[in-house]
Design a protein around this motif. Structure first.
Motif, mmCIF file in Angstrom:
data_model
loop_
_atom_site.group_PDB
_atom_site.id
_atom_site.type_symbol
_atom_site.label_atom_id
_atom_site.label_comp_id
_atom_site.label_asym_id
_atom_site.label_seq_id
_atom_site.Cartn_x
_atom_site.Cartn_y
_atom_site.Cartn_z
ATOM 1 N N TYR A 123 4.044 3.638 9.107
ATOM 2 C CA TYR A 123 4.121 2.982 7.805
ATOM 3 C C TYR A 123 5.523 2.420 7.572
ATOM 4 O O TYR A 123 5.686 1.246 7.213
ATOM 5 C CB TYR A 123 3.767 3.988 6.700
ATOM 6 C CG TYR A 123 3.970 3.463 5.289
ATOM 7 C CD1 TYR A 123 2.985 2.696 4.666
ATOM 8 C CD2 TYR A 123 5.132 3.742 4.571
ATOM 9 C CE1 TYR A 123 3.162 2.215 3.377
ATOM 10 C CE2 TYR A 123 5.318 3.261 3.281
ATOM 11 C CZ TYR A 123 4.327 2.502 2.685
ATOM 12 O OH TYR A 123 4.515 2.021 1.406
ATOM 13 N N THR A 136 9.116 7.758 -0.752
ATOM 14 C CA THR A 136 8.983 6.407 -0.205
ATOM 15 C C THR A 136 9.988 5.457 -0.833
ATOM 16 O O THR A 136 10.537 4.582 -0.145
ATOM 17 C CB THR A 136 7.547 5.895 -0.420
ATOM 18 O OG1 THR A 136 6.631 6.824 0.169
ATOM 19 C CG2 THR A 136 7.346 4.528 0.207
ATOM 20 N N SER A 170 4.259 9.903 -2.071
ATOM 21 C CA SER A 170 3.110 10.747 -1.732
ATOM 22 C C SER A 170 3.607 12.107 -1.279
ATOM 23 O O SER A 170 4.821 12.374 -1.263
ATOM 24 C CB SER A 170 2.281 10.076 -0.628
ATOM 25 O OG SER A 170 3.105 9.702 0.458
ATOM 26 N N PRO A 215 0.846 -1.194 0.000
ATOM 27 C CA PRO A 215 0.000 0.000 0.000
ATOM 28 C C PRO A 215 0.883 1.247 0.000
ATOM 29 O O PRO A 215 1.940 1.248 0.637
ATOM 30 C CB PRO A 215 -0.789 -0.120 1.309
ATOM 31 C CG PRO A 215 -0.749 -1.574 1.647
ATOM 32 C CD PRO A 215 0.570 -2.073 1.152
ATOM 33 N N TYR A 216 0.479 2.254 -0.723
ATOM 34 C CA TYR A 216 1.231 3.509 -0.701
ATOM 35 C C TYR A 216 0.834 4.281 0.560
ATOM 36 O O TYR A 216 -0.276 4.120 1.066
ATOM 37 C CB TYR A 216 0.929 4.352 -1.938
ATOM 38 C CG TYR A 216 1.286 3.708 -3.260
ATOM 39 C CD1 TYR A 216 1.954 2.483 -3.325
ATOM 40 C CD2 TYR A 216 0.951 4.332 -4.459
ATOM 41 C CE1 TYR A 216 2.273 1.900 -4.536
ATOM 42 C CE2 TYR A 216 1.278 3.752 -5.685
ATOM 43 C CZ TYR A 216 1.927 2.537 -5.720
ATOM 44 O OH TYR A 216 2.247 1.964 -6.930
ATOM 45 N N ALA A 217 1.729 5.130 1.047
ATOM 46 C CA ALA A 217 1.443 5.914 2.261
ATOM 47 C C ALA A 217 0.607 7.144 1.883
ATOM 48 O O ALA A 217 0.996 8.293 2.098
ATOM 49 C CB ALA A 217 2.747 6.340 2.930
ATOM 50 N N ASN A 218 -0.572 6.868 1.303
ATOM 51 C CA ASN A 218 -1.386 7.958 0.747
ATOM 52 C C ASN A 218 -2.793 8.031 1.334
ATOM 53 O O ASN A 218 -3.683 8.649 0.761
ATOM 54 C CB ASN A 218 -1.487 7.800 -0.771
ATOM 55 C CG ASN A 218 -2.086 6.470 -1.185
ATOM 56 O OD1 ASN A 218 -2.500 5.680 -0.344
ATOM 57 N ND2 ASN A 218 -2.130 6.212 -2.478
ATOM 58 N N CYS A 219 -2.986 7.367 2.483
ATOM 59 C CA CYS A 219 -4.272 7.373 3.193
ATOM 60 C C CYS A 219 -5.370 6.599 2.465
ATOM 61 O O CYS A 219 -6.552 6.720 2.794
ATOM 62 C CB CYS A 219 -4.766 8.806 3.459
ATOM 63 S SG CYS A 219 -3.776 9.658 4.698
ATOM 64 N N THR A 237 0.099 -0.213 8.128
ATOM 65 C CA THR A 237 -0.383 1.148 8.340
ATOM 66 C C THR A 237 -0.113 2.025 7.125
ATOM 67 O O THR A 237 1.022 2.382 6.828
ATOM 68 C CB THR A 237 0.309 1.769 9.573
ATOM 69 O OG1 THR A 237 0.091 0.934 10.701
ATOM 70 C CG2 THR A 237 -0.223 3.166 9.850
ATOM 71 N N SER A 238 -1.193 2.377 6.408
ATOM 72 C CA SER A 238 -1.045 3.263 5.248
ATOM 73 C C SER A 238 -2.142 4.305 5.190
ATOM 74 O O SER A 238 -2.201 5.110 4.264
ATOM 75 C CB SER A 238 -1.063 2.442 3.950
ATOM 76 O OG SER A 238 -2.330 1.820 3.786
ATOM 77 N N ASN A 239 -3.035 4.282 6.196
ATOM 78 C CA ASN A 239 -4.148 5.232 6.226
ATOM 79 C C ASN A 239 -4.530 5.522 7.671
ATOM 80 O O ASN A 239 -4.036 4.875 8.598
ATOM 81 C CB ASN A 239 -5.335 4.687 5.433
ATOM 82 C CG ASN A 239 -5.838 3.368 5.999
ATOM 83 O OD1 ASN A 239 -6.538 3.337 7.000
ATOM 84 N ND2 ASN A 239 -5.456 2.254 5.356
#
Length: 427
Positions: free
Chosen positions: A340, A377, A368, A260-264, A296-298
């Motif tokens: 994250y 990232t 992000s 998952p990207y750290a983009n919420c 944890t990404s959101n």
């Protein structure tokens, strides 16, 4: 206007680009997303926003001179749409992966199975049942927006199909039929996946679940008849990648994955139609627990868990310090970003321990931005990998993401770091 602090940070990014052998290869531009995959057999059954092309997997294996290696073991800790596992199977390689979303894990199993002629015949003979009214059909679900997602007759038809599928005794045929139904839920609903959730469709098309189910069944049957294979089925584990250490998985030749990207972005929110109607979750409490156990990404993840600072690199420390002094749209974002990378440290450390000497770890990831600062990232994950023991072979920039004119002006030179990359690490 970029401050002196931000300008110094930007220079640190550029220094690391040189050190980590960052270079662009735009042949990957259309391979790092699902757009080139949505019409391919088997891959086309269900559209994933976060997926990437099977050609990406093939290109990586060619790039690393692994495409002709025998008995290759390929790992994906974030299996998602199943592209790495399905492509590995089609190429004749051993593969295994983790996927925390039970809907996605189910779809991967169904898409990567070897079906017999008898099972495909039984699948083809499934007939659409007759329509009947179902009293209080909406009350079957605790999902608060169920009556907005589906008109009453459509939901009744979906329930009738589900009841009929449950009568099929052969579990593999049953699963294939259920995957067919899951694949037509969004198209027949009043909502569509958009961004980090669901949005009402602007144009309403009167798609009948019975008709769409039959069309999807013919598509799936056609795909499977053309691709009957005796290659080993991948192993897919429905669990959090953070629990990789609990499993006896060894001798990885190459890991190919997109975390998952750290983009919420919250994947549980986006796939809640399938999760609820597929009966993969029992209610909101169950959904909450799954969110809390995921990487944890959101902001719906577990931001209260204790973390230490052993994962932090010098650059990450610098970014966290700058962001902590900024006015962000949510004050939990700094903790989210830090956690994250803490979680990714855990995953990469387990991958390192289970990878053969000379093996590779390939991370497909997008950067992000928060507080008008790009979060690199790709660079940070490479540095975390080196902290663990990997060597960075290279970082290939597949594409830079377009930004609006307003974002463009706020980000300044940071805009060049809003990119999607392949981070290639070697043990």
């Amino acid at each position: 206007m970029v401050s002196n602090i931000q300008q110094s940070l930007l220079q640190n990014y550029k220094k690391r680009d040189n050190h980590l052998n960052v270079h662009s290869d735009y042949s990957y531009k259309y391979l790092v997303n699902f757009s080139q995959t949505k019409n391919l057999p088997i891959h086309r059954w269900f559209y994933y926003q976060e997926g990437y092309s099977p050609e990406l997997v093939k290109n990586i294996l060619k790039h690393l001179n692994l495409i002709n290696k025998k008995n290759l073991n390929i790992f994906d800790p974030f299996a998602g749409s199943g592209t790495t596992l399905l492509t590995s199977k089609q190429l004749g390689f051993n593969s295994f992966g983790f996927e925390i979303n039970p809907f996605s894990a189910f779809m991967i199993k169904v898409k990567t199975r070897n079906y017999s002629h008898e099972e495909l015949l039984a699948y083809s003979k499934f007939r659409i049942p007759e329509y009947r009214s179902i009293p209080n059909v909406y009350s079957k679900y605790s999902l608060s927006m169920i009556n907005r997602l589906f008109d009453k007759i459509k939901l009744e038809k979906i329930e009738i199909l589900k009841e009929s599928i449950k009568q099929v005794k052969n579990q593999r045929v049953n699963d294939l039929l259920m995957a067919t139904l899951l694949s037509i839920l969004e198209p027949t609903s009043n909502y569509r996946k958009a961004g980090n959730g669901l949005k009402r469709k602007r144009l309403r098309f009167d798609l009948d679940p019975f008709v769409e189910f039959q069309k999807k069944k013919l598509e799936i049957l056609s795909d499977l008849q053309l691709s009957i294979s005796n290659n080993d089925e991948p192993i897919i584990i429905n669990d959090s990648c953070l629990n990789v250490g609990k499993y006896n998985l060894k001798n990885i030749d190459v890991s190919i994955f997109s975390p998952p990207y750290a983009n919420c972005f919250d994947p549980f929110e986006v796939y809640k139609i399938e999760l609820w109607l597929g009966e993969f979750i029992s209610g909101y409490e169950d959904l909450k627990n799954k969110r809390k156990s995921a990487l944890t990404s959101n902001l719906n993840a577990n931001l209260k868990k204790d973390i230490d600072t052993g994962h932090r690199t010098e650059l990450l420390n610098e970014i966290l310090e700058i962001l902590s002094k900024k006015e962000l749209w949510d004050n939990r974002l700094v903790k989210m970003i830090d956690t994250y990378f803490f979680d990714m440290f855990i995953v990469l450390n387990e991958i390192y321990n289970k990878t053969k000497n000379g093996g590779y770890c390939v991370i497909v990831v997008g950067n992000s931005s928060y507080g008008n600062i790009a979060i690199p990232t790709d660079i940070i994950l490479a540095e975390i990998g080196e902290k663990i023991g990997f060597k960075t072979k290279e970082i290939i920039v597949g594409r830079t993401n377009e930004t609006s004119s307003q974002q463009h002006s706020k980000l300044g030179e940071f805009k060049d770091y809003i990119r999607e990359s392949l981070v290639i690490l070697k043990k």
